[in-house]
Design a protein around this motif. Structure first.
Motif, PDB file in Angstrom:
ATOM      1  N   GLY A 360      52.115  12.309  29.514  1.00 40.76           N
ATOM      2  CA  GLY A 360      52.793  11.037  29.731  1.00 40.76           C
ATOM      3  C   GLY A 360      54.293  11.196  29.835  1.00 40.76           C
ATOM      4  N   ALA A 361      55.014  10.343  29.084  1.00 40.63           N
ATOM      5  CA  ALA A 361      56.474  10.367  29.140  1.00 40.63           C
ATOM      6  C   ALA A 361      57.061  11.625  28.512  1.00 40.63           C
ATOM      7  CB  ALA A 361      57.032   9.128  28.440  1.00 40.63           C
ATOM      8  N   ARG A 362      56.255  12.387  27.741  1.00 38.78           N
ATOM      9  CA  ARG A 362      56.764  13.614  27.108  1.00 38.78           C
ATOM     10  C   ARG A 362      57.011  14.717  28.126  1.00 38.78           C
ATOM     11  NH1 ARG A 362      53.087  15.959  23.204  1.00 38.78           N
ATOM     12  NH2 ARG A 362      54.963  16.989  22.382  1.00 38.78           N
ATOM     13  N   ILE A 363      56.679  14.464  29.388  1.00 34.52           N
ATOM     14  CA  ILE A 363      56.859  15.481  30.412  1.00 34.52           C
ATOM     15  C   ILE A 363      58.320  15.887  30.559  1.00 34.52           C
ATOM     16  CG2 ILE A 363      57.211  13.885  32.328  1.00 34.52           C
ATOM     17  CD1 ILE A 363      55.051  17.091  32.371  1.00 34.52           C
ATOM     18  N   PHE A 364      59.241  14.994  30.118  1.00 35.41           N
ATOM     19  CA  PHE A 364      60.667  15.302  30.230  1.00 35.41           C
ATOM     20  C   PHE A 364      61.219  16.029  29.013  1.00 35.41           C
ATOM     21  CE2 PHE A 364      60.164  11.645  33.087  1.00 35.41           C
ATOM     22  CZ  PHE A 364      60.687  12.184  34.247  1.00 35.41           C
ATOM     23  N   GLU A 365      60.396  16.241  27.994  1.00 37.57           N
ATOM     24  CA  GLU A 365      60.877  16.961  26.820  1.00 37.57           C
ATOM     25  C   GLU A 365      60.893  18.452  27.097  1.00 37.57           C
ATOM     26  OE1 GLU A 365      58.634  15.980  23.367  1.00 37.57           O
ATOM     27  OE2 GLU A 365      58.776  13.809  23.695  1.00 37.57           O
ATOM     28  N   ARG A 366      61.860  19.116  26.492  1.00 41.62           N
ATOM     29  CA  ARG A 366      61.950  20.569  26.665  1.00 41.62           C
ATOM     30  C   ARG A 366      60.736  21.250  26.054  1.00 41.62           C
ATOM     31  NH1 ARG A 366      66.852  23.098  27.999  1.00 41.62           N
ATOM     32  NH2 ARG A 366      68.396  21.575  28.680  1.00 41.62           N
ATOM     33  N   THR A 367      60.317  22.322  26.687  1.00 40.58           N
ATOM     34  CA  THR A 367      59.171  23.156  26.281  1.00 40.58           C
ATOM     35  C   THR A 367      57.838  22.437  26.463  1.00 40.58           C
ATOM     36  OG1 THR A 367      59.083  22.521  23.931  1.00 40.58           O
ATOM     37  CG2 THR A 367      60.636  24.258  24.548  1.00 40.58           C
ATOM     38  N   ILE A 368      57.842  21.202  27.010  1.00 36.34           N
ATOM     39  CA  ILE A 368      56.586  20.503  27.267  1.00 36.34           C
ATOM     40  C   ILE A 368      56.141  20.829  28.688  1.00 36.34           C
ATOM     41  CG2 ILE A 368      55.463  18.276  27.485  1.00 36.34           C
ATOM     42  CD1 ILE A 368      56.039  19.056  24.642  1.00 36.34           C
ATOM     43  N   SER A 369      54.984  21.454  28.807  1.00 34.43           N
ATOM     44  CA  SER A 369      54.478  21.805  30.125  1.00 34.43           C
ATOM     45  C   SER A 369      52.954  21.775  30.092  1.00 34.43           C
ATOM     46  CB  SER A 369      54.951  23.204  30.541  1.00 34.43           C
ATOM     47  OG  SER A 369      54.345  23.597  31.760  1.00 34.43           O
ATOM     48  N   ASN A 372      51.474  26.042  32.114  1.00 42.66           N
ATOM     49  CA  ASN A 372      52.043  27.380  31.862  1.00 42.66           C
ATOM     50  C   ASN A 372      53.396  27.609  32.516  1.00 42.66           C
ATOM     51  OD1 ASN A 372      49.708  28.134  30.415  1.00 42.66           O
ATOM     52  ND2 ASN A 372      48.662  28.659  32.335  1.00 42.66           N
ATOM     53  N   SER A 373      54.211  26.574  32.659  1.00 40.95           N
ATOM     54  CA  SER A 373      55.569  26.757  33.150  1.00 40.95           C
ATOM     55  C   SER A 373      56.524  26.761  31.960  1.00 40.95           C
ATOM     56  CB  SER A 373      55.939  25.645  34.134  1.00 40.95           C
ATOM     57  OG  SER A 373      55.897  24.384  33.485  1.00 40.95           O
ATOM     58  N   THR A 374      57.826  26.841  32.248  1.00 44.38           N
ATOM     59  CA  THR A 374      58.799  26.949  31.155  1.00 44.38           C
ATOM     60  C   THR A 374      58.995  25.638  30.411  1.00 44.38           C
ATOM     61  OG1 THR A 374      60.636  26.428  32.651  1.00 44.38           O
ATOM     62  CG2 THR A 374      60.028  28.757  32.404  1.00 44.38           C
ATOM     63  N   GLY A 375      58.708  24.514  31.073  1.00 44.92           N
ATOM     64  CA  GLY A 375      58.949  23.236  30.412  1.00 44.92           C
ATOM     65  C   GLY A 375      60.419  22.866  30.369  1.00 44.92           C
ATOM     66  N   ILE A 376      61.251  23.465  31.208  1.00 48.10           N
ATOM     67  CA  ILE A 376      62.698  23.232  31.189  1.00 48.10           C
ATOM     68  C   ILE A 376      63.134  22.394  32.385  1.00 48.10           C
ATOM     69  CG2 ILE A 376      64.956  24.354  31.305  1.00 48.10           C
ATOM     70  CD1 ILE A 376      63.777  26.677  29.798  1.00 48.10           C
ATOM     71  N   VAL A 380      65.998  19.475  32.322  1.00 49.75           N
ATOM     72  CA  VAL A 380      67.318  19.720  32.904  1.00 49.75           C
ATOM     73  C   VAL A 380      67.609  18.687  33.987  1.00 49.75           C
ATOM     74  CG1 VAL A 380      68.699  21.351  34.229  1.00 49.75           C
ATOM     75  CG2 VAL A 380      67.307  22.160  32.334  1.00 49.75           C
ATOM     76  N   ALA A 381      66.616  18.374  34.800  1.00 47.28           N
ATOM     77  CA  ALA A 381      66.811  17.390  35.868  1.00 47.28           C
ATOM     78  C   ALA A 381      67.191  16.028  35.292  1.00 47.28           C
ATOM     79  CB  ALA A 381      65.540  17.281  36.703  1.00 47.28           C
ATOM     80  N   ARG A 382      66.527  15.609  34.219  1.00 50.52           N
ATOM     81  CA  ARG A 382      66.884  14.326  33.603  1.00 50.52           C
ATOM     82  C   ARG A 382      68.315  14.373  33.069  1.00 50.52           C
ATOM     83  NH1 ARG A 382      63.312  10.729  29.459  1.00 50.52           N
ATOM     84  NH2 ARG A 382      62.707   9.801  31.434  1.00 50.52           N
TER      85      ARG A 382
END
Length: 423
Positions: A360-369, A372-376, A380-382
């Motif tokens: 959900g909205a946690r997609i913009f939190e760091r390390t949330i992926s 298997n991506s970096t979650g950054i 960073v875009a936000r």
């Protein structure tokens, strides 16, 4: 330190006991001796008055009559004129305390008491003083140990905290000891730990952001250089070289913006720019990558929009969304522009499975992926969008629709009188 505190406290107590103890022994010895002498004097006067009373009454004075007037350790000699001296009690051995009193009838009473009674009282007094001194020493040792532990243990903790800071563990302990000076040191160490923690977090964040944001321009530049190596057409080489130079300028802009955000993540340099130009630039850069995987990237919507922001930052935000669709999405990627109120909106969507429901909205939190991506990238875009007063939102999860909202009105300038004076 603990041993030195105990030794110093004990030394002070021993000096105090020695000074006051010796003085007390001297005073008590004199007091006991004076009291014994006064007692003997009083007994001599008392016995003389008894003898006077019997002589005045014409009664006889004998040892049997007066023996009850003398204690077991006392001795008296009564000398009456024209009579044999009368001795009462047992004559003491050794040193004695004596006193002589004269009666009104001419008699003389000598009263004696052995000095051993004084010695016994002095001994008892010395024993009491010694016990009190011993108790004082024991109490001083216990108090010194307690105080030493109270002071040494916090210092040990503070030393461990400083060692942890030096070894790269910046977690503050928030532990206080009830000693103002030590608590002040603990406050300073905790403040330093928090400051070091923020610095380390900023450095790690800068490194992660740099590795992520530099990857996209470098990938695009690499693709352009590959195009140059695969063609012999001078016009194509010139075109690709021009695009490569543009990529180098974007790379420089990314580096400068990273450094700016490292100093202040909310520092923006918003200007009014042509949104179509940035979108077309992104389409040109990403089409080769999408053609390589058999997919397409297109744009639609309202044209000739002008928005307020940093063109380089907006390009990085769109690049992050396009790359995210390339890696995790599917089908055609579409960039749609529209206007809502006083804002220009760029929507990026694809035909893939979208964002998992548990994110959900946690997609913009760091390390949330979710894959298997970096979650950054999205975090960073936000941050980049918000630095210039915009915002980045997930408008729809399935299929995914991300919306970049940018103001269409430039922020008001400060009046001239409010601008700082340069000297």
């Amino acid at each position: 330190m603990r041993r030195r505190l105990i030794q110093s406290t004990l030394a002070v107590v021993l000096v105090v006991i020695a000074v006051f103890g010796v003085s007390l022994v001297i005073v008590e010895t004199r007091t006991i001796s004076n009291s014994a002498q006064e007692r003997v004097d009083s007994e001599a006067v008392r016995l003389a008055s008894i003898v006077d009373g019997r002589l005045l009454g014409g009664e006889s004075v004998t040892a049997d009559i007066l023996k009850e007037q003398v204690g077991p350790d006392q001795f008296a000699v009564i000398r009456i004129p024209d009579q044999t001296p009368i001795e009462i009690g047992s004559r003491p051995d050794g040193e004695v305390i004596h006193s002589t009193a004269k009666g009104e009838q001419g008699e003389t009473v000598t009263f004696q008491e052995p000095r051993t009674t004084v010695s016994r009282e002095v001994g008892r007094t010395l024993l009491i003083i010694g016990l009190v001194a011993l108790l004082a020493v024991i109490a001083a040792v216990l108090l010194a140990v307690r105080q030493a532990n109270r002071l040494a243990s916090p210092l040990t903790d503070l030393a461990e905290t400083a060692e942890r800071l030096g070894s790269g563990d910046p977690r503050p302990r928030h532990k206080r000891y009830g000693v103002p000076e030590l608590d002040r040191v603990a406050d300073v160490l905790d403040s330093s730990a928090e400051r070091i923690g923020r610095m380390l977090t900023a450095e790690r964040r800068l490194a992660a952001d740099a590795s992520h944001q530099l990857r996209t321009p470098l990938t695009a530049l690499s693709m352009r250089l590959e195009e140059i190596t695969l063609t012999d057409d001078p016009d194509t080489v010139k075109e690709e070289a021009t695009i490569a130079l543009t990529q180098v300028e974007r790379l420089t802009d990314v580096v400068e913006r990273l450094l700016t955000n490292a100093r202040d993540p909310r520092t923006g340099s918003a200007v009014t720019f042509d949104l179509d130009e940035v979108i077309q630039q992104q389409l040109a850069e990403w089409r080769p990558a999408y053609r390589g995987v058999g997919r397409a990237i297109v744009s639609s919507g309202k044209r000739h929009l002008r928005a307020v922001g940093t063109p380089g930052a907006v390009a990085q935000v769109l690049a992050a969304l396009i790359e995210n669709s390339l890696m995790h999405g599917g089908g055609t990627v579409a960039l749609r522009t529209r206007v809502t109120g006083n804002q220009a909106v760029v929507e990026v969507t694809d035909e893939g499975p979208g964002v998992p429901a548990d994110l959900g909205a946690r997609i913009f939190e760091r390390t949330i992926s979710g894959r298997n991506s970096t979650g950054i990238g999205l975090a960073v875009a936000r941050d980049l969008a918000e630095a210039d007063g915009g915002r980045l939102e997930l408008l729809q999860a399935q299929p995914p629709v991300f919306g970049l909202f940018l103001s269409r009105t430039a922020p008001p300038r400060k009046p001239a009188e409010e601008l700082p004076t340069v000297r």
